[in-house]
Enzyme design. Structure first.
Site, PDB file in Angstrom:
ATOM      1  N   HIS A  62     -12.729 -33.269 -59.589  1.00  0.00           N
ATOM      2  CA  HIS A  62     -11.923 -33.304 -58.365  1.00  0.00           C
ATOM      3  C   HIS A  62     -11.484 -31.855 -58.174  1.00  0.00           C
ATOM      4  O   HIS A  62     -10.875 -31.275 -59.080  1.00  0.00           O
ATOM      5  CB  HIS A  62     -10.706 -34.223 -58.555  1.00  0.00           C
ATOM      6  CG  HIS A  62      -9.855 -34.412 -57.345  1.00  0.00           C
ATOM      7  ND1 HIS A  62      -9.642 -35.663 -56.804  1.00  0.00           N
ATOM      8  CD2 HIS A  62      -9.136 -33.553 -56.587  1.00  0.00           C
ATOM      9  CE1 HIS A  62      -8.828 -35.555 -55.757  1.00  0.00           C
ATOM     10  NE2 HIS A  62      -8.510 -34.268 -55.610  1.00  0.00           N
ATOM     11  N   HIS A  76     -10.473 -36.652 -52.034  1.00  0.00           N
ATOM     12  CA  HIS A  76     -11.376 -36.358 -53.144  1.00  0.00           C
ATOM     13  C   HIS A  76     -12.511 -35.451 -52.665  1.00  0.00           C
ATOM     14  O   HIS A  76     -13.318 -35.842 -51.822  1.00  0.00           O
ATOM     15  CB  HIS A  76     -11.960 -37.646 -53.737  1.00  0.00           C
ATOM     16  CG  HIS A  76     -12.780 -37.369 -54.959  1.00  0.00           C
ATOM     17  ND1 HIS A  76     -12.221 -37.292 -56.213  1.00  0.00           N
ATOM     18  CD2 HIS A  76     -14.098 -37.109 -55.106  1.00  0.00           C
ATOM     19  CE1 HIS A  76     -13.182 -37.006 -57.081  1.00  0.00           C
ATOM     20  NE2 HIS A  76     -14.324 -36.889 -56.432  1.00  0.00           N
ATOM     21  N   ASP A  98       0.186 -28.613 -65.467  1.00  0.00           N
ATOM     22  CA  ASP A  98      -0.940 -28.980 -66.320  1.00  0.00           C
ATOM     23  C   ASP A  98      -0.403 -29.532 -67.643  1.00  0.00           C
ATOM     24  O   ASP A  98       0.567 -28.999 -68.189  1.00  0.00           O
ATOM     25  CB  ASP A  98      -1.814 -27.741 -66.577  1.00  0.00           C
ATOM     26  CG  ASP A  98      -3.168 -28.083 -67.173  1.00  0.00           C
ATOM     27  OD1 ASP A  98      -3.207 -28.619 -68.304  1.00  0.00           O
ATOM     28  OD2 ASP A  98      -4.182 -27.817 -66.522  1.00  0.00           O
ATOM     29  N   ASN A 114     -12.790 -23.896 -61.526  1.00  0.00           N
ATOM     30  CA  ASN A 114     -14.005 -24.114 -62.310  1.00  0.00           C
ATOM     31  C   ASN A 114     -14.911 -25.062 -61.540  1.00  0.00           C
ATOM     32  O   ASN A 114     -14.442 -26.049 -60.978  1.00  0.00           O
ATOM     33  CB  ASN A 114     -13.656 -24.717 -63.677  1.00  0.00           C
ATOM     34  CG  ASN A 114     -12.719 -23.837 -64.467  1.00  0.00           C
ATOM     35  OD1 ASN A 114     -12.805 -22.629 -64.420  1.00  0.00           O
ATOM     36  ND2 ASN A 114     -11.809 -24.453 -65.188  1.00  0.00           N
ATOM     37  N   CYS A 156      -7.184 -38.478 -58.468  1.00  0.00           N
ATOM     38  CA  CYS A 156      -6.927 -39.445 -57.392  1.00  0.00           C
ATOM     39  C   CYS A 156      -5.836 -40.419 -57.812  1.00  0.00           C
ATOM     40  O   CYS A 156      -4.999 -40.815 -56.990  1.00  0.00           O
ATOM     41  CB  CYS A 156      -8.205 -40.186 -57.010  1.00  0.00           C
ATOM     42  SG  CYS A 156      -9.399 -39.168 -56.098  1.00  0.00           S
ATOM     43  N   HIS A 201      -9.830 -28.543 -57.924  1.00  0.00           N
ATOM     44  CA  HIS A 201      -8.476 -28.144 -58.277  1.00  0.00           C
ATOM     45  C   HIS A 201      -8.431 -26.658 -58.582  1.00  0.00           C
ATOM     46  O   HIS A 201      -9.429 -26.062 -58.973  1.00  0.00           O
ATOM     47  CB  HIS A 201      -7.921 -28.965 -59.451  1.00  0.00           C
ATOM     48  CG  HIS A 201      -8.722 -28.901 -60.701  1.00  0.00           C
ATOM     49  ND1 HIS A 201      -9.917 -29.576 -60.867  1.00  0.00           N
ATOM     50  CD2 HIS A 201      -8.485 -28.262 -61.873  1.00  0.00           C
ATOM     51  CE1 HIS A 201     -10.386 -29.353 -62.087  1.00  0.00           C
ATOM     52  NE2 HIS A 201      -9.539 -28.558 -62.712  1.00  0.00           N
ATOM     53  N   HIS A 226      -6.178 -23.755 -60.664  1.00  0.00           N
ATOM     54  CA  HIS A 226      -5.188 -23.470 -61.689  1.00  0.00           C
ATOM     55  C   HIS A 226      -4.400 -22.245 -61.243  1.00  0.00           C
ATOM     56  O   HIS A 226      -4.993 -21.234 -60.874  1.00  0.00           O
ATOM     57  CB  HIS A 226      -5.866 -23.128 -63.021  1.00  0.00           C
ATOM     58  CG  HIS A 226      -6.714 -24.212 -63.585  1.00  0.00           C
ATOM     59  ND1 HIS A 226      -6.281 -25.036 -64.597  1.00  0.00           N
ATOM     60  CD2 HIS A 226      -7.982 -24.602 -63.288  1.00  0.00           C
ATOM     61  CE1 HIS A 226      -7.255 -25.893 -64.907  1.00  0.00           C
ATOM     62  NE2 HIS A 226      -8.291 -25.650 -64.119  1.00  0.00           N
ATOM     63  N   CYS A 233     -11.207 -41.501 -60.801  1.00  0.00           N
ATOM     64  CA  CYS A 233     -10.807 -40.092 -60.841  1.00  0.00           C
ATOM     65  C   CYS A 233      -9.339 -39.974 -61.233  1.00  0.00           C
ATOM     66  O   CYS A 233      -8.455 -40.514 -60.556  1.00  0.00           O
ATOM     67  CB  CYS A 233     -11.054 -39.439 -59.477  1.00  0.00           C
ATOM     68  SG  CYS A 233     -10.425 -37.752 -59.367  1.00  0.00           S
TER      69      CYS A 233
END
Length: 113
Positions: free
Chosen positions: A97, A46, A30, A86, A7, A99, A101, A4
């Site tokens: 993983h 994770h 990003d 998403n 990770c 996340h 934004h 990942c």
């Protein structure tokens, strides 16, 4: 998870431009920004996606949302911002993983698609 990318960012084997970090979460810029300010906030543990949130790991997700106002203030997003998550293939989740934004730094469009 050993394969990942997020990770690996958490463990330091892949560098990132950090915005915020504590014992539970990491926020970093990003690499392919979609707004003048585009930061990702991830749990250090994770969790693959929103579908994998459980009573046992929900605390870290809550922690993310308690820290987002601090993070956005440090980024100068006083006029507002968007938070996006998403989930899955049809949701265009590119990294498996969990996340979030944070997008801002300009007037964002009204459409989400």
């Amino acid at each position: 998870m050993s394969d990942c990318i997020f990770c690996k960012i958490v463990d330091g084997s892949i560098p990132s431009k950090k915005v915020y970090e504590d014992d539970q979460i990491l926020a970093f810029y990003d690499l392919e920004p979609q707004a003048p300010v585009h930061v990702l906030v991830i749990p250090k543990i994770h969790i693959c996606c929103a579908d994998a949130v459980t009573e046992e790991n929900a605390g870290v997700i809550a922690h993310i949302f308690t820290k987002i106002p601090e993070i956005t203030k440090s980024l100068g997003l006083e006029k507002g911002y968007r938070i996006v998550n998403n989930c899955g293939e049809h949701g265009c989740q590119s990294v498996k993983h969990m996340h979030f934004h944070i997008l801002g730094g300009t007037q964002l469009g009204g459409r989400m698609t």
